[in-house]
Motif scaffolding. Structure first.
Motif, PDB file in Angstrom:
ATOM      1  N   VAL A   1      -9.020   4.107   1.082  1.00 50.07           N
ATOM      2  CA  VAL A   1      -8.173   3.574   2.144  1.00 50.07           C
ATOM      3  C   VAL A   1      -9.013   2.591   2.957  1.00 50.07           C
ATOM      4  O   VAL A   1     -10.141   2.902   3.351  1.00 50.07           O
ATOM      5  CB  VAL A   1      -7.648   4.707   3.048  1.00 50.07           C
ATOM      6  CG1 VAL A   1      -6.826   4.139   4.206  1.00 50.07           C
ATOM      7  CG2 VAL A   1      -6.815   5.694   2.230  1.00 50.07           C
TER       8      VAL A   1
ATOM      9  N   LEU B   1      -5.654   1.605  -1.108  1.00 46.48           N
ATOM     10  CA  LEU B   1      -4.596   1.287  -0.152  1.00 46.48           C
ATOM     11  C   LEU B   1      -5.190   0.490   0.997  1.00 46.48           C
ATOM     12  O   LEU B   1      -6.041   0.994   1.738  1.00 46.48           O
ATOM     13  CB  LEU B   1      -3.956   2.576   0.372  1.00 46.48           C
ATOM     14  CG  LEU B   1      -3.463   3.575  -0.693  1.00 46.48           C
ATOM     15  CD1 LEU B   1      -2.790   4.774  -0.016  1.00 46.48           C
ATOM     16  CD2 LEU B   1      -2.526   2.906  -1.683  1.00 46.48           C
TER      17      LEU B   1
ATOM     18  N   ALA C   1      -2.565   0.446   4.894  1.00 43.38           N
ATOM     19  CA  ALA C   1      -1.399   1.289   4.594  1.00 43.38           C
ATOM     20  C   ALA C   1      -0.797   1.827   5.883  1.00 43.38           C
ATOM     21  O   ALA C   1      -1.500   2.347   6.748  1.00 43.38           O
ATOM     22  CB  ALA C   1      -1.810   2.451   3.694  1.00 43.38           C
TER      23      ALA C   1
ATOM     24  N   ALA D   1       0.828  -1.198   0.000  1.00 41.87           N
ATOM     25  CA  ALA D   1       0.000   0.000   0.000  1.00 41.87           C
ATOM     26  C   ALA D   1       0.869   1.257   0.000  1.00 41.87           C
ATOM     27  O   ALA D   1       0.547   2.243  -0.669  1.00 41.87           O
ATOM     28  CB  ALA D   1      -0.929  -0.002   1.207  1.00 41.87           C
ATOM     29  N   GLN D   2       1.976   1.225   0.757  1.00 37.81           N
ATOM     30  CA  GLN D   2       2.885   2.374   0.700  1.00 37.81           C
ATOM     31  C   GLN D   2       3.491   2.488  -0.692  1.00 37.81           C
ATOM     32  O   GLN D   2       3.648   3.589  -1.229  1.00 37.81           O
ATOM     33  CB  GLN D   2       3.998   2.267   1.745  1.00 37.81           C
ATOM     34  CG  GLN D   2       4.901   3.509   1.737  1.00 37.81           C
ATOM     35  CD  GLN D   2       5.983   3.496   2.804  1.00 37.81           C
ATOM     36  OE1 GLN D   2       6.011   2.636   3.683  1.00 37.81           O
ATOM     37  NE2 GLN D   2       6.882   4.465   2.730  1.00 37.81           N
TER      38      GLN D   2
ATOM     39  N   ALA E   1      -3.397   7.606   5.920  1.00 40.67           N
ATOM     40  CA  ALA E   1      -3.433   7.824   4.470  1.00 40.67           C
ATOM     41  C   ALA E   1      -4.710   8.527   4.053  1.00 40.67           C
ATOM     42  O   ALA E   1      -4.725   9.267   3.050  1.00 40.67           O
ATOM     43  CB  ALA E   1      -3.291   6.497   3.730  1.00 40.67           C
TER      44      ALA E   1
ATOM     45  N   GLY F   1       0.893   3.877  -2.936  1.00 37.49           N
ATOM     46  CA  GLY F   1       0.656   5.270  -2.585  1.00 37.49           C
ATOM     47  C   GLY F   1       1.644   6.214  -3.232  1.00 37.49           C
ATOM     48  O   GLY F   1       1.302   7.358  -3.570  1.00 37.49           O
TER      49      GLY F   1
END
Length: 303
Positions: free
Chosen positions: A202, A168, A171, A136-137, A223, A140
């Motif tokens: 998210v 995400l 995250a 997810a990071q 996030a 992102g």
């Protein structure tokens, strides 16, 4: 859930090798797609730490059945590559992960040609990224999030022009509450979401308590809270980090196994992206109605 997404027959092709000079290992992907249909939207999915293109079947299969072409790369941190925390390459893997997604997007036509007739069946204007946990990071970053340096200054902009929206899942939050272990081994886990301008969903677990942060489950909502609109947030009240087992059935690290929870996560992402990519907003509207009439086991908010 009170709405129903399409349920088309699907197929998968793997491995497909994507050119990635200087990576040190081949970049391979798996493609999962509906057997029929045209103008299909695309999801490029980034797996969590140590996983591979062979994980997250419950998500990829459900998204493909809902009409998406799903492309899953195997990142360098996959268990099959044997790169652990103490490997000298580990501190830069976060950059290789981002480069992997760029390589897949830049070479998407060639990837799809190797998966049959998909190059002629996708809509190249409807491309999204998604990821779970470390993935997810990674995803992102392609939506505009940056990594803060030790001096607090945002690093490079890794946003990709082909990406129109994203999702995400679990995250990680900001880096001001990292545990000593995380600060030592994962110094790149300092996302700056203030520049993540692309539309995104998210998804966070209300019982996701990470060993990497001194904060509680709210860490996984950063996030959403710290990024500019448009954003949406789904919180699964009893969800832990794998949100019921998104990586697969009977996976060892799943602490809250629940197939219905996994289906909720998969369908929420599909519904959101169908709307955000301007394919069909009906499922997303139905999801909102289901949340409003729900029993409190999950919630949906937006800005």
């Amino acid at each position: 859930m009170s709405f129903h997404l399409p349920d088309s027959p699907i197929f998968s092709v793997k491995p497909i090798t994507v050119p990635a000079p200087g990576r040190g290992a081949d970049l391979q992907v798996k493609v999962t797609a509906p057997t029929s249909g045209r103008d299909l939207p695309v999801i490029v999915f980034s797996h969590g730490n140590a996983w591979s293109m062979d994980g997250y079947g419950p998500l990829a299969d459900r998204w493909a059945a809902a009409g998406f072409v799903v492309v899953q790369p195997t990142h360098l941190d996959s268990r099959r590559n044997g790169i652990g925390w103490d490997d000298p390459r580990f501190p830069t893997i976060w950059r290789v992960r981002i480069a992997d997604l760029h390589a897949v997007l830049d070479g998407l036509d060639d990837v799809l040609r190797q998966a049959g007739d998909l190059a002629d069946r996708v809509d190249h204007g409807r491309v999204a990224v998604a990821g779970h946990s470390w993935g997810a990071q990674t995803a992102g970053a392609l939506l505009g999030a940056r990594v803060l340096g030790a001096d607090g200054v945002p690093g490079e902009d890794f946003a990709h022009p082909a990406v129109a929206a994203g999702a995400l899942i679990a995250a990680t939050g900001t880096g001001d509450s990292l545990t000593p272990f995380a600060a030592e081994h994962l110094p790149f886990m300092r996302p700056d979401y203030s520049t993540m301008t692309a539309p995104a969903l998210v998804i966070a677990g209300g019982e996701d308590r990470s060993r990497l942060s001194t904060r509680g489950p709210d860490w996984f909502t950063d996030a959403y809270r710290l990024s500019p609109s448009p954003k949406s947030l789904v919180v699964v009240a009893a969800g832990e980090h794998t949100l019921g087992g998104v990586a697969g059935e009977a996976v060892a690290e799943t602490t809250d196994e629940d197939p219905a929870r996994v289906a909720l996560v998969a369908d929420a992402v599909a519904a959101y992206l169908l709307d955000a990519l301007k394919v069909d907003g009906a499922a997303w509207a139905a999801l909102g109605e289901a949340a409003a009439a729900g029993d409190g086991t999950w919630s949906l908010t937006g800005k």
